[in-house]
Structure formats: structure tokens, C-alpha cells
Write a protein that holds these residues in place. Structure first.
Motif, PDB file in Angstrom:
ATOM      1  N   TYR A  94       1.062  -1.155  -0.149  1.00 23.66           N
ATOM      2  CA  TYR A  94      -0.200   0.094  -0.006  1.00 23.66           C
ATOM      3  C   TYR A  94       0.817   1.303   0.089  1.00 23.66           C
ATOM      4  N   THR A  95       1.954   1.135   0.787  1.00 23.95           N
ATOM      5  CA  THR A  95       2.744   2.473   1.104  1.00 23.95           C
ATOM      6  C   THR A  95       4.232   2.211   0.437  1.00 23.95           C
ATOM      7  N   GLY A  96       4.828   1.120   0.133  1.00 26.89           N
ATOM      8  CA  GLY A  96       6.128   1.039  -0.063  1.00 26.89           C
ATOM      9  C   GLY A  96       7.036   0.820   0.854  1.00 26.89           C
ATOM     10  N   LEU A  97       6.720   1.217   2.343  1.00 26.48           N
ATOM     11  CA  LEU A  97       7.376   1.343   3.085  1.00 26.48           C
ATOM     12  C   LEU A  97       7.736   0.050   4.209  1.00 26.48           C
ATOM     13  N   GLY A  98       9.013  -0.351   4.492  1.00 25.46           N
ATOM     14  CA  GLY A  98       9.343  -1.339   5.268  1.00 25.46           C
ATOM     15  C   GLY A  98      10.392  -1.201   6.375  1.00 25.46           C
ATOM     16  N   GLY A  99      10.375   0.130   6.950  1.00 28.27           N
ATOM     17  CA  GLY A  99      11.151   0.173   8.169  1.00 28.27           C
ATOM     18  C   GLY A  99      12.529   0.136   7.961  1.00 28.27           C
ATOM     19  N   LYS A 100      13.074   0.240   6.613  1.00 23.78           N
ATOM     20  CA  LYS A 100      14.452   0.246   6.432  1.00 23.78           C
ATOM     21  C   LYS A 100      14.865   1.865   5.609  1.00 23.78           C
ATOM     22  N   GLN A 101      15.928   1.986   5.460  1.00 23.40           N
ATOM     23  CA  GLN A 101      16.488   3.219   4.883  1.00 23.40           C
ATOM     24  C   GLN A 101      15.655   3.498   3.434  1.00 23.40           C
ATOM     25  N   TYR A 102      15.402   2.537   2.587  1.00 20.36           N
ATOM     26  CA  TYR A 102      14.826   2.855   1.361  1.00 20.36           C
ATOM     27  C   TYR A 102      13.525   2.258   1.181  1.00 20.36           C
ATOM     28  N   PRO A 103      12.504   2.909   0.738  1.00 20.61           N
ATOM     29  CA  PRO A 103      11.185   2.116   0.630  1.00 20.61           C
ATOM     30  C   PRO A 103      11.280   1.362  -0.799  1.00 20.61           C
ATOM     31  N   LEU A 104      10.316   0.727  -1.168  1.00 17.88           N
ATOM     32  CA  LEU A 104      10.292  -0.010  -2.518  1.00 17.88           C
ATOM     33  C   LEU A 104      10.259   1.163  -3.620  1.00 17.88           C
ATOM     34  N   LYS A 105      11.002   0.710  -4.845  1.00 18.46           N
ATOM     35  CA  LYS A 105      11.188   1.680  -5.793  1.00 18.46           C
ATOM     36  C   LYS A 105       9.745   1.824  -6.608  1.00 18.46           C
ATOM     37  N   GLU A 106       9.145   2.883  -6.717  1.00 15.57           N
ATOM     38  CA  GLU A 106       7.704   3.102  -7.196  1.00 15.57           C
ATOM     39  C   GLU A 106       7.663   3.402  -8.607  1.00 15.57           C
ATOM     40  N   TYR A 107       6.908   2.853  -9.426  1.00 19.33           N
ATOM     41  CA  TYR A 107       6.731   3.280 -10.832  1.00 19.33           C
ATOM     42  C   TYR A 107       5.357   3.831 -10.950  1.00 19.33           C
ATOM     43  N   LYS A 108       4.981   4.612 -12.087  1.00 21.40           N
ATOM     44  CA  LYS A 108       3.707   5.309 -12.214  1.00 21.40           C
ATOM     45  C   LYS A 108       2.845   4.344 -12.757  1.00 21.40           C
ATOM     46  N   VAL A 109       1.733   4.544 -12.466  1.00 18.43           N
ATOM     47  CA  VAL A 109       0.303   3.610 -12.819  1.00 18.43           C
ATOM     48  C   VAL A 109      -0.684   4.519 -13.701  1.00 18.43           C
ATOM     49  N   GLU A 110      -1.008   3.837 -14.823  1.00 16.11           N
ATOM     50  CA  GLU A 110      -2.236   4.445 -15.366  1.00 16.11           C
ATOM     51  C   GLU A 110      -3.273   3.237 -15.801  1.00 16.11           C
ATOM     52  N   VAL A 111      -4.647   3.388 -15.331  1.00 13.19           N
ATOM     53  CA  VAL A 111      -5.314   2.493 -15.970  1.00 13.19           C
ATOM     54  C   VAL A 111      -6.624   3.213 -16.769  1.00 13.19           C
ATOM     55  N   VAL A 112      -6.891   2.105 -17.676  1.00 11.47           N
ATOM     56  CA  VAL A 112      -7.913   2.430 -18.594  1.00 11.47           C
ATOM     57  C   VAL A 112      -8.629   1.321 -19.038  1.00 11.47           C
ATOM     58  N   GLY A 113      -9.711   1.503 -18.642  1.00 14.82           N
ATOM     59  CA  GLY A 113     -10.550   0.223 -18.705  1.00 14.82           C
ATOM     60  C   GLY A 113     -10.065  -0.949 -17.978  1.00 14.82           C
ATOM     61  N   SER A 114      -9.651  -2.361 -18.771  1.00 15.15           N
ATOM     62  CA  SER A 114      -8.984  -3.241 -17.967  1.00 15.15           C
ATOM     63  C   SER A 114      -7.733  -3.461 -18.295  1.00 15.15           C
ATOM     64  N   ILE A 115      -7.018  -2.318 -18.984  1.00 12.01           N
ATOM     65  CA  ILE A 115      -5.722  -2.204 -19.145  1.00 12.01           C
ATOM     66  C   ILE A 115      -4.721  -1.524 -18.123  1.00 12.01           C
ATOM     67  N   ILE A 116      -3.703  -1.975 -17.286  1.00 13.38           N
ATOM     68  CA  ILE A 116      -2.833  -1.314 -16.373  1.00 13.38           C
ATOM     69  C   ILE A 116      -1.776  -0.942 -17.124  1.00 13.38           C
ATOM     70  N   HIS A 117      -1.275   0.423 -17.254  1.00 10.03           N
ATOM     71  CA  HIS A 117      -0.038   0.777 -18.048  1.00 10.03           C
ATOM     72  C   HIS A 117       0.842   1.274 -16.687  1.00 10.03           C
ATOM     73  N   VAL A 118       1.979   0.614 -16.772  1.00  7.30           N
ATOM     74  CA  VAL A 118       3.146   0.987 -15.696  1.00  7.30           C
ATOM     75  C   VAL A 118       4.267   1.397 -16.518  1.00  7.30           C
ATOM     76  N   TYR A 119       4.823   2.444 -15.906  1.00  6.96           N
ATOM     77  CA  TYR A 119       5.880   3.396 -16.705  1.00  6.96           C
ATOM     78  C   TYR A 119       6.591   4.211 -15.794  1.00  6.96           C
ATOM     79  N   ASN A 120       7.833   4.752 -16.230  1.00  9.76           N
ATOM     80  CA  ASN A 120       8.598   5.711 -15.651  1.00  9.76           C
ATOM     81  C   ASN A 120       9.023   6.684 -16.208  1.00  9.76           C
TER      82      ASN A 120
END
Length: 137
Positions: A111-137
Motif C-alpha cells: 500500500y505504501t512501499g514502506l518497510g522500516g528500512k532506509q529505502y522504500p520500494l522503488k515505485e513506478y507510475k501507473v495509469e489504468v484505462v478500462g481493463s489495461i494497467i499501464h506501468v511506466y517511469n
């Protein structure tokens, strides 16, 4: 005094204090180009139609990409352990609503990408159109 605080908050919002900026400043995970589409009508991605479900899409980013339905929004993260050398760990696994690092057994919230360590998960951008999820940076 109020003007100074307002200015500080505005600068923080527009610059380095943003969540995306913080999530992607990680010396362990290179900035690979990510551009993928996942169709939730396909069996591989059909679980993403329901909240609190995630899938790992291999062969993107450093160690694959985790896509997660966070209930009303979608999140996408690199499956590389964010606080370990890239070569020292295999891809993270999904453990319910968390991802689990194979090296240090740290769990990170999908939900947040956090884990209690120095660095959180590396997050990508997300766009949803209908049933298609587009992930990009």
C-alpha cells in the motif's frame, strides 16, 4: 511567520518532499526504463481486479515489477530488494499485502512501499484505462 511556513510547505510539495521523488532515489536499484501493459482480462492478471491482490511481472525493471490493487488505486514497484545490492538477492515475493525480501526477510507494505528500512520500494507510475494497467517511469 505564517507566510514562511506556507512557503516551506509549498517548496516541500513541489520538490524533494514528494513521495515519488523519495521512492526513486535508491543507490541499489538502477533506473531502468519500464513500459509495460497488463490486461486484467487475461488469466495472468485477473486477480488484479480485486483489492489487496498483486502479481509480479518478470523481465521488467531490475528484478521484475510488482503490480498491486490497493483498493481504488493501483501501485507498481520494482521487485528488487531496495536495501540490498542488486546481485545479492533474488526478486521479492508477494506475501499477502506485503512484499518480502529474500535476503534480509524485510517485509514492505504494498500500500505504501514502506518497510522500516532506509529505502522504500522503488515505485513506478501507473495509469489504468478500462481493463489495461499501464506501468511506466
Amino acid at each position: 511567520m505564517k507566510k514562511i511556513w506556507l512557503l516551506i510547505v509549498l517548496i516541500c510539495i513541489l520538490s524533494a518532499c514528494s513521495e515519488n521523488e523519495r521512492s526513486n532515489n535508491n543507490p541499489y536499484i538502477p533506473n531502468y526504463t519500464v513500459n509495460l501493459s497488463a490486461d486484467m482480462n487475461l488469466p495472468t492478471y485477473s486477480n488484479l481486479k480485486f483489492p489487496s491482490n498483486g502479481v509480479i511481472v518478470p523481465n521488467y525493471g531490475a528484478k521484475g515489477v510488482i503490480i498491486f490493487n490497493a483498493g481504488g488505486t493501483y501501485k507498481a514497484y520494482d521487485a528488487a530488494c531496495p536495501n540490498q545490492e542488486l546481485s545479492s538477492c533474488v526478486a521479492m515475493t508477494i506475501n499477502g499485502i506485503n512484499s518480502l525480501c529474500s535476503c534480509d526477510k524485510t517485509e514492505y507494505s504494498l500500500y505504501t512501499g514502506l518497510g522500516g528500512k532506509q529505502y522504500p520500494l522503488k515505485e513506478y507510475k501507473v495509469e489504468v484505462v478500462g481493463s489495461i494497467i499501464h506501468v511506466y517511469n
